[in-house]
Write a protein that holds these residues in place. Structure first.
Motif, PDB file in Angstrom:
ATOM      1  N   GLY A  37      -1.155  -8.196   3.672  1.00 11.93           N
ATOM      2  CA  GLY A  37      -0.347  -8.722   2.580  1.00 11.93           C
ATOM      3  C   GLY A  37      -1.110  -8.799   1.272  1.00 11.93           C
ATOM      4  O   GLY A  37      -0.606  -8.420   0.209  1.00 11.93           O
ATOM      5  N   VAL A  38      -2.343  -9.282   1.319  1.00 11.07           N
ATOM      6  CA  VAL A  38      -3.153  -9.379   0.104  1.00 11.07           C
ATOM      7  C   VAL A  38      -3.465  -7.988  -0.449  1.00 11.07           C
ATOM      8  O   VAL A  38      -3.365  -7.737  -1.658  1.00 11.07           O
ATOM      9  CB  VAL A  38      -4.451 -10.161   0.399  1.00 11.07           C
ATOM     10  N   ALA A  39      -3.841  -7.057   0.425  1.00 16.25           N
ATOM     11  CA  ALA A  39      -4.186  -5.710  -0.030  1.00 16.25           C
ATOM     12  C   ALA A  39      -2.968  -4.988  -0.605  1.00 16.25           C
ATOM     13  O   ALA A  39      -3.069  -4.298  -1.628  1.00 16.25           O
ATOM     14  CB  ALA A  39      -4.788  -4.911   1.126  1.00 16.25           C
ATOM     15  N   ALA A  40      -1.805  -5.122   0.042  1.00 10.71           N
ATOM     16  CA  ALA A  40      -0.596  -4.477  -0.478  1.00 10.71           C
ATOM     17  C   ALA A  40      -0.187  -5.080  -1.812  1.00 10.71           C
ATOM     18  O   ALA A  40       0.233  -4.361  -2.736  1.00 10.71           O
ATOM     19  CB  ALA A  40       0.537  -4.606   0.533  1.00 10.71           C
ATOM     20  N   GLY A  41      -0.293  -6.387  -1.950  1.00  9.67           N
ATOM     21  CA  GLY A  41       0.039  -7.025  -3.218  1.00  9.67           C
ATOM     22  C   GLY A  41      -0.882  -6.591  -4.346  1.00  9.67           C
ATOM     23  O   GLY A  41      -0.430  -6.342  -5.476  1.00  9.67           O
ATOM     24  N   TRP A  42      -2.178  -6.492  -4.063  1.00  8.28           N
ATOM     25  CA  TRP A  42      -3.118  -6.058  -5.091  1.00  8.28           C
ATOM     26  C   TRP A  42      -2.882  -4.600  -5.473  1.00  8.28           C
ATOM     27  O   TRP A  42      -2.974  -4.228  -6.651  1.00  8.28           O
ATOM     28  CB  TRP A  42      -4.545  -6.250  -4.606  1.00  8.28           C
ATOM     29  N   ALA A  43      -2.576  -3.753  -4.496  1.00  9.01           N
ATOM     30  CA  ALA A  43      -2.271  -2.355  -4.800  1.00  9.01           C
ATOM     31  C   ALA A  43      -1.015  -2.237  -5.663  1.00  9.01           C
ATOM     32  O   ALA A  43      -0.957  -1.424  -6.601  1.00  9.01           O
ATOM     33  CB  ALA A  43      -2.101  -1.558  -3.507  1.00  9.01           C
ATOM     34  N   ALA A  44       0.001  -3.045  -5.362  1.00 11.41           N
ATOM     35  CA  ALA A  44       1.219  -3.015  -6.162  1.00 11.41           C
ATOM     36  C   ALA A  44       0.957  -3.500  -7.585  1.00 11.41           C
ATOM     37  O   ALA A  44       1.455  -2.924  -8.561  1.00 11.41           O
ATOM     38  CB  ALA A  44       2.293  -3.881  -5.493  1.00 11.41           C
ATOM     39  N   LEU A  45       0.162  -4.548  -7.731  1.00 12.36           N
ATOM     40  CA  LEU A  45      -0.107  -5.097  -9.062  1.00 12.36           C
ATOM     41  C   LEU A  45      -0.885  -4.111  -9.929  1.00 12.36           C
ATOM     42  O   LEU A  45      -0.557  -3.901 -11.111  1.00 12.36           O
ATOM     43  CB  LEU A  45      -0.881  -6.408  -8.926  1.00 12.36           C
ATOM     44  N   THR A  46      -1.909  -3.485  -9.356  1.00  6.37           N
ATOM     45  CA  THR A  46      -2.736  -2.568 -10.136  1.00  6.37           C
ATOM     46  C   THR A  46      -2.036  -1.257 -10.464  1.00  6.37           C
ATOM     47  O   THR A  46      -2.468  -0.545 -11.388  1.00  6.37           O
ATOM     48  CB  THR A  46      -4.040  -2.263  -9.378  1.00  6.37           C
ATOM     49  N   SER A  47      -0.989  -0.903  -9.750  1.00  7.44           N
ATOM     50  CA  SER A  47      -0.225   0.297 -10.091  1.00  7.44           C
ATOM     51  C   SER A  47       0.998  -0.019 -10.952  1.00  7.44           C
ATOM     52  O   SER A  47       1.531   0.875 -11.620  1.00  7.44           O
ATOM     53  CB  SER A  47       0.224   1.023  -8.816  1.00  7.44           C
ATOM     54  N   THR A  84      -4.606   3.758  -0.562  1.00 11.27           N
ATOM     55  CA  THR A  84      -5.703   4.242   0.273  1.00 11.27           C
ATOM     56  C   THR A  84      -6.840   3.232   0.305  1.00 11.27           C
ATOM     57  O   THR A  84      -7.422   2.949   1.360  1.00 11.27           O
ATOM     58  CB  THR A  84      -6.200   5.597  -0.244  1.00 11.27           C
ATOM     59  N   ARG A  85      -7.150   2.670  -0.858  1.00 14.10           N
ATOM     60  CA  ARG A  85      -8.166   1.619  -0.898  1.00 14.10           C
ATOM     61  C   ARG A  85      -7.707   0.374  -0.139  1.00 14.10           C
ATOM     62  O   ARG A  85      -8.519  -0.339   0.459  1.00 14.10           O
ATOM     63  CB  ARG A  85      -8.476   1.256  -2.346  1.00 14.10           C
ATOM     64  N   ALA A  86      -6.408   0.106  -0.145  1.00 17.89           N
ATOM     65  CA  ALA A  86      -5.894  -1.026   0.641  1.00 17.89           C
ATOM     66  C   ALA A  86      -6.151  -0.805   2.128  1.00 17.89           C
ATOM     67  O   ALA A  86      -6.538  -1.735   2.846  1.00 17.89           O
ATOM     68  CB  ALA A  86      -4.404  -1.206   0.376  1.00 17.89           C
ATOM     69  N   GLY A  87      -5.938   0.417   2.609  1.00 20.47           N
ATOM     70  CA  GLY A  87      -6.250   0.709   3.998  1.00 20.47           C
ATOM     71  C   GLY A  87      -7.728   0.532   4.318  1.00 20.47           C
ATOM     72  O   GLY A  87      -8.093   0.045   5.395  1.00 20.47           O
ATOM     73  N   VAL A  88      -8.595   0.890   3.365  1.00 12.20           N
ATOM     74  CA  VAL A  88     -10.033   0.701   3.559  1.00 12.20           C
ATOM     75  C   VAL A  88     -10.376  -0.778   3.645  1.00 12.20           C
ATOM     76  O   VAL A  88     -11.105  -1.228   4.543  1.00 12.20           O
ATOM     77  CB  VAL A  88     -10.812   1.380   2.420  1.00 12.20           C
ATOM     78  N   HIS A  89      -9.846  -1.573   2.714  1.00 11.59           N
ATOM     79  CA  HIS A  89     -10.182  -3.002   2.671  1.00 11.59           C
ATOM     80  C   HIS A  89      -9.657  -3.747   3.897  1.00 11.59           C
ATOM     81  O   HIS A  89     -10.341  -4.621   4.442  1.00 11.59           O
ATOM     82  CB  HIS A  89      -9.625  -3.620   1.396  1.00 11.59           C
ATOM     83  N   VAL A  90      -8.453  -3.417   4.337  1.00  9.49           N
ATOM     84  CA  VAL A  90      -7.886  -4.101   5.506  1.00  9.49           C
ATOM     85  C   VAL A  90      -8.673  -3.749   6.757  1.00  9.49           C
ATOM     86  O   VAL A  90      -8.938  -4.603   7.610  1.00  9.49           O
ATOM     87  CB  VAL A  90      -6.396  -3.754   5.654  1.00  9.49           C
ATOM     88  N   SER A  91      -9.079  -2.496   6.891  1.00  6.84           N
ATOM     89  CA  SER A  91      -9.875  -2.095   8.059  1.00  6.84           C
ATOM     90  C   SER A  91     -11.200  -2.846   8.102  1.00  6.84           C
ATOM     91  O   SER A  91     -11.663  -3.263   9.171  1.00  6.84           O
ATOM     92  CB  SER A  91     -10.124  -0.583   8.023  1.00  6.84           C
ATOM     93  N   ARG A  92     -11.816  -3.024   6.957  1.00  5.10           N
ATOM     94  CA  ARG A  92     -13.060  -3.788   6.928  1.00  5.10           C
ATOM     95  C   ARG A  92     -12.817  -5.265   7.205  1.00  5.10           C
ATOM     96  O   ARG A  92     -13.627  -5.931   7.856  1.00  5.10           O
ATOM     97  CB  ARG A  92     -13.724  -3.614   5.565  1.00  5.10           C
ATOM     98  N   ALA A  93     -11.704  -5.795   6.690  1.00  2.00           N
ATOM     99  CA  ALA A  93     -11.450  -7.224   6.836  1.00  2.00           C
ATOM    100  C   ALA A  93     -11.205  -7.628   8.282  1.00  2.00           C
ATOM    101  O   ALA A  93     -11.594  -8.728   8.701  1.00  2.00           O
ATOM    102  CB  ALA A  93     -10.251  -7.635   5.975  1.00  2.00           C
TER     103      ALA A  93
END
Length: 453
Positions: free
Chosen positions: A52-62, A124-133
């Motif tokens: 949820g956090v990663a998707a929200g940040w991706a939406a905001l920055t785009s 794509t960066r959201a997928g990276v961050h969630v995988s690490r988290a």
């Protein structure tokens, strides 16, 4: 009195270590509290929260860049309010993901590919961050990679549906269901790319795939990117030659400096679309700028065009003279990709002192054609759309025509390039035989010492 005080504890005797205990008395083991059942390990975030956090940040920055660009003209001339600018930004953000907008002039479905590329990168960066988290980094688990992609897709779908509801409240009509489905697929596929790379599944799949398949996919992607690069160069040259007309179109809007800057940025957002259209033009099928129109190397038939600066570089007629050399660009791109393939395979074979056969060389070269066709066909499908009703309902190339022509041309060029590179290359050193001749390099047998005479 005892000499032992809290300030002066008893010291161990000389020659005895401080942690020495009497024999027979076992050291008490340190007690580590066990983790409770169902408790998330320390340092790992729950998957729904991270997604949820990663998707929200991706939406905001785009979404923010779109809002700034589209709201620039309205706020500069006091033609709109802040809420209107935010709603317009949301509408443009939905359009960038391929969600059509129902306006008074008809459906608007021509997505700016620059915004789509920005959204893909952030997801794509959201997928990276969630995988690490969640602690799935380098885990090589396809299940975890799919779970990350699905979670990000669900979160992104909810944001897309919410944006559609907000836009439809006071602007163009947008289907929340269509927005949710589009955003779910868009977000899941983009996040899957980052999750596969972070978890190491992509490396695992590459190692398990056959070498001809791996080399063919790589060569096809290289050929497709070379074709898109040639299209970008041709489109930039066309716009540069028609720069005067484009400047007149921008000045005719009379929206002030800020408004003209916004129009220029919108045109730049559609520059990748023009790149794909130019690549389709070089391949032969061309593209359309309205119903019953065609822009090809052999024919240019267009009617009245909208005052869009990006359309100022359209060709005036069919190519002739030196312009016919443009028809060789796709074949040259395929030959360059085949040359790179053969050069790499021959270098690896020279290092291993083996001989490359025709099969391992020509098979990936032939496979490069369909791979490049799929890439350019998908790009053609994403670059087209509608600019309203009426004659502007069809804008862009026909995907299946671009895919078929690219597959044939790239395959032929890659085969020519790979075969020519092998024929012109210097012969490699003789390969080492796995079963050497038993008579070769026979060790000398020592003679027995001479006896007494």
């Amino acid at each position: 009195m005892s000499p032992v005080t809290p300030d002066q504890p008893r010291r161990p005797a000389a020659g005895v270590a401080a942690d020495t205990r009497p024999p027979g008395r076992a050291r008490s083991a340190s007690r580590v509290p066990a983790a409770r059942s169902g408790e998330t390990p320390r340092g790992r975030a729950p998957l729904p929260v991270a997604a949820g956090v990663a998707a929200g940040w991706a939406a905001l920055t785009s979404w923010l860049p779109v809002t700034v660009v589209l709201g620039l003209a309205q706020l500069s001339e006091d033609a709109g309010s802040l809420s209107g600018a935010l709603r317009t930004g949301l509408a443009g953000w939905l359009l960038g993901h391929g969600v059509p907008l129902e306006t008074a002039a008809g459906p608007l479905g021509l997505a700016p590919l620059a915004l789509a590329a920005l959204a893909v990168w952030r997801l794509t960066r959201a997928g990276v961050h969630v995988s690490r988290a969640i602690g799935a980094r380098a885990g090589r688990s396809p299940r975890q990679a799919l779970a990350v992609a699905v979670a990000v897709g669900i979160g992104y779908a909810l944001l897309g549906a919410l944006a559609a509801i907000v836009v439809g409240a006071g602007g163009p009509r947008v289907s929340p269901v269509r927005a949710a489905v589009t955003f779910a697929v868009f977000g899941a596929l983009s996040a899957l790319v980052g999750a596969l790379r972070t978890t190491g599944v992509s490396v695992l799949l590459a190692r398990r795939s056959p070498p001809p398949l791996r080399d063919g996919v790589r060569t096809g992607l290289v050929a497709g990117l070379l074709l898109l690069g040639a299209g970008a160069g041709a489109a930039g040259l066309s716009v540069a030659t028609g720069g005067g007309d484009a400047a007149d179109m921008i000045g005719a809007y009379r929206t002030g400096v800020a408004g003209q800057a916004g129009i220029t940025l919108v045109s730049l957002a559609y520059a990748p679309n023009a790149t794909v259209w130019s690549a389709a033009y070089l391949l032969g099928p061309g593209f359309a700028v309205g119903t019953d129109t065609a822009v090809r190397t052999s024919e240019v038939s267009v009617g009245a065009l909208p005052a869009v600066p990006l359309l100022a570089g359209l060709p005036r007629g069919p190519v002739d003279g030196l312009g016919a050399g443009l028809l060789a660009v796709p074949v040259l791109a395929g030959m360059a990709a085949g040359w790179l393939l053969a050069r790499r395979l021959l270098r690896v074979a020279a290092e291993d002192r083996v001989v490359v056969g025709w099969g391992p060389l020509l098979a990936p070269a032939a496979l490069a054609g369909p791979v490049a066709g799929l890439l350019l066909g998908a790009a053609a499908a994403a670059s087209g759309g509608s600019l309203g009703g009426g004659r502007l309902a069809e804008v862009g190339p026909v995907p299946w025509q671009v895919a078929g022509m690219a597959a044939v041309v790239v395959a032929a060029g890659a085969l020519l390039g790979a075969a020519g590179t092998k024929l012109l290359a210097r012969p490699a050193a003789p390969a080492r035989s796995a079963h050497p001749d038993p008579g070769a390099h026979r060790p000398a047998v020592p003679r027995p010492p001479a006896g007494p005479r």
